[in-house]
Design an enzyme around this catalytic site. Structure first.
Site, PDB file in Angstrom:
ATOM      1  N   HIS A   1       0.853  -1.195   0.000  1.00 31.78           N
ATOM      2  CA  HIS A   1       0.000   0.000   0.000  1.00 31.78           C
ATOM      3  C   HIS A   1       0.886   1.241   0.000  1.00 31.78           C
ATOM      4  CE1 HIS A   1      -3.998  -1.758   1.656  1.00 31.78           C
ATOM      5  NE2 HIS A   1      -3.357  -2.661   0.924  1.00 31.78           N
TER       6      HIS A   1
ATOM      7  N   GLU B   1       0.844   3.966   1.731  1.00 31.26           N
ATOM      8  CA  GLU B   1       1.263   4.443   3.049  1.00 31.26           C
ATOM      9  C   GLU B   1       2.382   3.585   3.630  1.00 31.26           C
ATOM     10  OE1 GLU B   1      -3.370   4.856   3.097  1.00 31.26           O
ATOM     11  OE2 GLU B   1      -1.863   3.618   2.076  1.00 31.26           O
TER      12      GLU B   1
ATOM     13  N   CYS C   1      -6.696   2.270   5.173  1.00 28.00           N
ATOM     14  CA  CYS C   1      -7.355   1.038   5.602  1.00 28.00           C
ATOM     15  C   CYS C   1      -6.874   0.695   7.021  1.00 28.00           C
ATOM     16  CB  CYS C   1      -7.012  -0.097   4.635  1.00 28.00           C
ATOM     17  SG  CYS C   1      -5.276  -0.622   4.745  1.00 28.00           S
TER      18      CYS C   1
ATOM     19  N   CYS D   1      -2.972   0.200   7.186  1.00 34.26           N
ATOM     20  CA  CYS D   1      -2.215   1.446   7.074  1.00 34.26           C
ATOM     21  C   CYS D   1      -2.457   2.359   8.268  1.00 34.26           C
ATOM     22  CB  CYS D   1      -2.557   2.149   5.765  1.00 34.26           C
ATOM     23  SG  CYS D   1      -2.018   1.185   4.326  1.00 34.26           S
TER      24      CYS D   1
END
Length: 169
Positions: A66, A68, A96, A99
């Site tokens: 991801h 992040e 999410c 993260c």
């Protein structure tokens, strides 16, 4: 901690946050071009971008790629510490659960979000992991920075995906 909406900021604060969100949007466009969900992130320290990340789940074939997470890893290497206590993260889509947890673990004090994610967001949409008093760290959140651009990019990506125009996302 009280969260803030873009409309509550001074014009100068708004200008600064929009400048960095534009950089996160540029990262999201890289993900889009690679056929990944267009999420981009930058981390700022001392008024300088020290890390950039864009969603690479499909590119790397891993759930962990991801924007992040990739940016946190890069920022930690840059600063030589897992604690990112003097940083601000700019991310195009609400984080999410994974993260949001990483943001809390990295002790990032400020997160600026482009658009919210009612289906999977954990910074206020479904749950707010960034402001749980049970944890030893809470995060200040500013929402709605470049919201229209961030939201439209997501809608466009999934429209292209449904029409078979997006790469294998």
């Amino acid at each position: 901690m009280e969260d803030t909406n873009i409309d509550e900021l001074t014009p100068e604060e708004r200008r600064i946050h929009e400048k960095y969100m534009d950089k996160a949007i540029a990262q999201a466009k890289r993900a889009y071009a690679n056929g990944d969900v267009p999420i981009g992130c930058v981390i700022v320290h001392d008024d300088r971008i020290i890390a950039r990340g864009f969603n690479k789940r499909n590119l790397k074939k891993t759930t962990l790629a991801h924007a992040e997470i990739l940016a946190i890893e890069q920022a930690s290497k840059k600063l030589g510490d897992w604690r990112l206590e003097e940083c601000t993260m700019y991310v195009t889509l609400e984080p999410c659960q994974m993260c949001a947890g990483a943001i809390v673990q990295a002790r990032i004090p400020n997160v600026v979000i482009g658009c919210m994610n009612p289906k999977a967001g954990c910074a206020g949409s479904i749950i707010n992991l960034l402001d749980m008093k049970q944890f030893n760290h809470q995060v200040e959140v500013i929402r709605g920075v470049r919201q229209d651009e961030c939201s439209e990019m997501m809608k466009s990506f999934f429209r292209d995906l449904r029409q078979g125009k997006a790469k294998n996302a």
